[in-house]
Design an enzyme around this catalytic site. Structure first.
Site, PDB file in Angstrom:
ATOM      1  N   HIS A 107     -19.039  -5.864 -61.472  1.00  0.00           N
ATOM      2  CA  HIS A 107     -18.266  -6.057 -60.239  1.00  0.00           C
ATOM      3  C   HIS A 107     -18.304  -7.517 -59.832  1.00  0.00           C
ATOM      4  O   HIS A 107     -19.228  -8.246 -60.190  1.00  0.00           O
ATOM      5  CB  HIS A 107     -18.823  -5.196 -59.101  1.00  0.00           C
ATOM      6  CG  HIS A 107     -20.290  -5.402 -58.851  1.00  0.00           C
ATOM      7  ND1 HIS A 107     -21.259  -4.819 -59.634  1.00  0.00           N
ATOM      8  CD2 HIS A 107     -20.946  -6.143 -57.934  1.00  0.00           C
ATOM      9  CE1 HIS A 107     -22.445  -5.184 -59.201  1.00  0.00           C
ATOM     10  NE2 HIS A 107     -22.284  -5.995 -58.171  1.00  0.00           N
ATOM     11  N   HIS A 109     -18.065  -9.995 -56.304  1.00  0.00           N
ATOM     12  CA  HIS A 109     -18.135 -10.037 -54.839  1.00  0.00           C
ATOM     13  C   HIS A 109     -17.122 -11.064 -54.341  1.00  0.00           C
ATOM     14  O   HIS A 109     -17.032 -12.163 -54.901  1.00  0.00           O
ATOM     15  CB  HIS A 109     -19.509 -10.533 -54.368  1.00  0.00           C
ATOM     16  CG  HIS A 109     -20.666  -9.693 -54.766  1.00  0.00           C
ATOM     17  ND1 HIS A 109     -21.370  -8.926 -53.866  1.00  0.00           N
ATOM     18  CD2 HIS A 109     -21.297  -9.517 -55.953  1.00  0.00           C
ATOM     19  CE1 HIS A 109     -22.376  -8.317 -54.480  1.00  0.00           C
ATOM     20  NE2 HIS A 109     -22.352  -8.661 -55.753  1.00  0.00           N
TER      21      HIS A 109
HETATM   22  P1  AMP Z   1     -25.155  -6.689 -57.099  1.00  0.00           P
HETATM   23  O1  AMP Z   1     -26.496  -6.991 -56.498  1.00  0.00           O
HETATM   24  O2  AMP Z   1     -24.389  -7.891 -57.521  1.00  0.00           O
HETATM   25  O3  AMP Z   1     -25.298  -5.660 -58.186  1.00  0.00           O
HETATM   26  O4  AMP Z   1     -24.283  -6.095 -55.951  1.00  0.00           O
HETATM   27  C1  AMP Z   1     -24.258  -4.744 -55.612  1.00  0.00           C
HETATM   28  C2  AMP Z   1     -23.671  -4.693 -54.239  1.00  0.00           C
HETATM   29  O5  AMP Z   1     -23.317  -3.357 -53.985  1.00  0.00           O
HETATM   30  C3  AMP Z   1     -24.612  -5.145 -53.131  1.00  0.00           C
HETATM   31  O6  AMP Z   1     -24.026  -6.230 -52.439  1.00  0.00           O
HETATM   32  C4  AMP Z   1     -24.752  -3.903 -52.260  1.00  0.00           C
HETATM   33  O7  AMP Z   1     -24.767  -4.249 -50.902  1.00  0.00           O
HETATM   34  C5  AMP Z   1     -23.522  -3.106 -52.618  1.00  0.00           C
HETATM   35  N1  AMP Z   1     -23.630  -1.674 -52.493  1.00  0.00           N
HETATM   36  C6  AMP Z   1     -24.651  -0.867 -52.864  1.00  0.00           C
HETATM   37  N2  AMP Z   1     -24.329   0.417 -52.645  1.00  0.00           N
HETATM   38  C7  AMP Z   1     -23.069   0.443 -52.148  1.00  0.00           C
HETATM   39  C8  AMP Z   1     -22.170   1.471 -51.717  1.00  0.00           C
HETATM   40  N3  AMP Z   1     -22.513   2.766 -51.760  1.00  0.00           N
HETATM   41  N4  AMP Z   1     -20.948   1.104 -51.248  1.00  0.00           N
HETATM   42  C9  AMP Z   1     -20.606  -0.200 -51.177  1.00  0.00           C
HETATM   43  N5  AMP Z   1     -21.399  -1.216 -51.576  1.00  0.00           N
HETATM   44  C10 AMP Z   1     -22.613  -0.902 -52.044  1.00  0.00           C
END
Ligand code: AMP
Length: 143
Positions: A107, A109
């Site tokens: 993903h 951001h």
């Molecule tokens: P990463 O640390 O780059 O893997 O980012 C994962 C992101 O997913 C983090 O910024 C979390 O805040 C976000 N996240 C985790 N669970 C959920 C969810 N159920 N819905 C939306 N975002 C989420």
């Protein structure tokens, strides 16, 4: 988890794609989904994922799926710019736990930035869903 970990189809974003977990959607097409980060680092923090690629990180991501994600990221970034009028927008992508990755479905951001607002911590404070929905609506309105 290492960079070489295998894809787990029960990760939280896979569940979101299958509709098994709730999301506040911003944009969706045949190949990608953009939705609000529930632990936003700033107002409008949005995630963009592929719906077709079972990919853990940048290293195992098919190039066409990556192109789809980036095209959606650009579309949503433009809508964030129009709808929220930030001073800047960060595009961030982590690979492997030591790099900060916590969800192992590739993903990117999109993190809007304002000169006078400090950035929140990564994956830290959960936002109320009504707040996320109101912000998502401002972005959706500009798509
Ligand atoms: P990463 O640390 O780059 O893997 O980012 C994962 C992101 O997913 C983090 O910024 C979390 O805040 C976000 N996240 C985790 N669970 C959920 C969810 N159920 N819905 C939306 N975002 C989420």
């Amino acid at each position: 988890m290492s960079l070489q970990t295998t894809y787990d189809s029960d990760n939280i974003f896979a569940k979101i794609i299958r509709g098994e977990m709730p999301k506040v959607a911003v944009y969706e097409d045949d190949t990608t989904l953009a939705f609000m980060d529930v632990f936003p680092q700033s107002e409008g923090h949005t995630l963009v994922i592929s719906k077709t690629a079972s990919s853990v990180n940048l290293l195992d991501m098919p190039a066409d799926a990556l192109a789809d994600v980036m095209a959606t990221a650009q579309k949503v970034a433009r809508a964030i710019n129009r709808g929220l009028k930030p001073d800047g927008i960060r595009l961030v992508q982590f690979n492997g736990a030591p790099a900060g990755q916590t969800v192992f479905h590739t993903h990117v951001h999109l993190i809007p930035m304002w000169e006078d607002r400090p950035l929140g911590r990564h994956a830290s404070d959960m936002a109320p869903v009504e707040e996320l929905e109101a912000t998502a609506e401002k972005i959706r309105h500009e798509l």
